[in-house]
Design a protein around this motif. Structure first.
Motif, PDB file in Angstrom:
ATOM      1  N   LYS A   2      17.117   7.977 -22.855  1.00  0.00           N
ATOM      2  CA  LYS A   2      17.700   6.753 -22.144  1.00  0.00           C
ATOM      3  C   LYS A   2      17.690   5.422 -22.838  1.00  0.00           C
ATOM      4  O   LYS A   2      16.412   5.176 -23.518  1.00  0.00           O
ATOM      5  N   ASN A 175      12.685   6.556 -25.180  1.00  0.00           N
ATOM      6  CA  ASN A 175      13.529   5.950 -24.029  1.00  0.00           C
ATOM      7  C   ASN A 175      13.269   4.509 -24.452  1.00  0.00           C
ATOM      8  O   ASN A 175      11.884   3.903 -24.403  1.00  0.00           O
ATOM      9  N   GLU A 214      22.651   7.078 -21.511  1.00  0.00           N
ATOM     10  CA  GLU A 214      22.119   8.373 -22.068  1.00  0.00           C
ATOM     11  C   GLU A 214      22.773   8.563 -23.355  1.00  0.00           C
ATOM     12  O   GLU A 214      23.879   8.709 -23.717  1.00  0.00           O
TER      13      GLU A 214
END
Ligand SMILES: O=C(O)[C@H](O)COP(=O)(O)O
Length: 228
Positions: A2, A175, A214
């Motif tokens: 992410k 992320n 994403e």
């Protein structure tokens, strides 16, 4: 992985409708609430982050901290770079946008704010707005110190940091959360989504609102938010 981007929560000069750029203006109480809500949104989605990035400007730094607090992630590494700062608005910094439109015409102000490669009037090296006169920017190489940037010039100084630092975290499976500014994030989003020079001018980012991307380890975009 992410990648979440957020523009800072409302600043005092967003509220006063002033050209801000590199002036280090604080967030308002509304801006704080926006950031808290943004962090809660990510928490409800069950998202977590390994590393965060922000600019040298307190409106983005404080927004990031409020997000991290809601996520109980104040402990993760945070990297700051002047390359994520808002675009330098040159001699327009500090002027009211509506008054400037009355003085120079709405068309001229629209060109300064939303053309791709027209830079605003420049500051000179004696100005207090010149980053070379501001202590925190003493490490910027002299030939890279901005004096008034178009979106194109902003892209030119944001992308090297994406290449050298941020993208490597994603390739490593991390992320990433970035708290930055309307125009430094437009620069990044233009690059990530391959948006044309014309189309990017229609993109206006809301304050304090997380935008969730994403991305795979080869930096292909798997999903992106609805932006237009
Ligand atoms: O620096 C500013 O004034 C704002 O953060 C962004 O301004 P803009 O909407 O005129 O690009």
């Amino acid at each position: 992985m992410k990648l979440v981007l957020t523009r800072h929560g409302e600043s005092q000069w967003n509220l006063e409708n002033k050209f801000t750029g590199w002036v280090d203006v604080d967030i308002t109480e509304k801006g704080r609430q926006e950031a808290i809500k943004g962090g809660q949104t990510l928490k409800k989605l069950g998202l977590t982050f390994d590393v965060a990035y922000t600019s040298y400007q307190k409106r983005a730094i404080k927004t990031l901290n409020l997000f991290l607090e809601e996520l109980d992630l104040l402990w993760i590494p945070v990297y700051k770079s002047w390359r994520l700062n808002e675009r330098h608005y040159g001699a327009l910094q500090g002027l009211n946008k509506a008054e400037t439109a009355e003085k120079y015409g709405a068309e001229q102000v629209h060109i300064w704010r939303r053309s791709f490669d027209v830079a605003p009037p420049q500051v000179d090296k004696t100005s207090e707005m010149y980053p070379g006169n501001i202590d925190r920017y003493k490490d910027i190489p002299v030939d890279e110190i901005p004096t008034g940037e178009s979106l194109k010039l902003t892209i030119d100084r944001v992308l090297p940091y994406w290449e050298s630092d941020i993208s490597k975290q994603i390739k490593d499976g991390k992320n990433v959360l970035i708290s930055a500014h309307g125009n430094s994030l437009r620069a990044l989003i233009k690059y990530l989504l391959n948006i044309s020079d014309e189309k990017i001018l229609d993109l206006n980012l809301p304050t304090g609102t997380p935008l969730i991307f994403e991305i795979d380890e080869n930096l292909n975009i798997i999903s992106a938010p609805e932006l237009f």
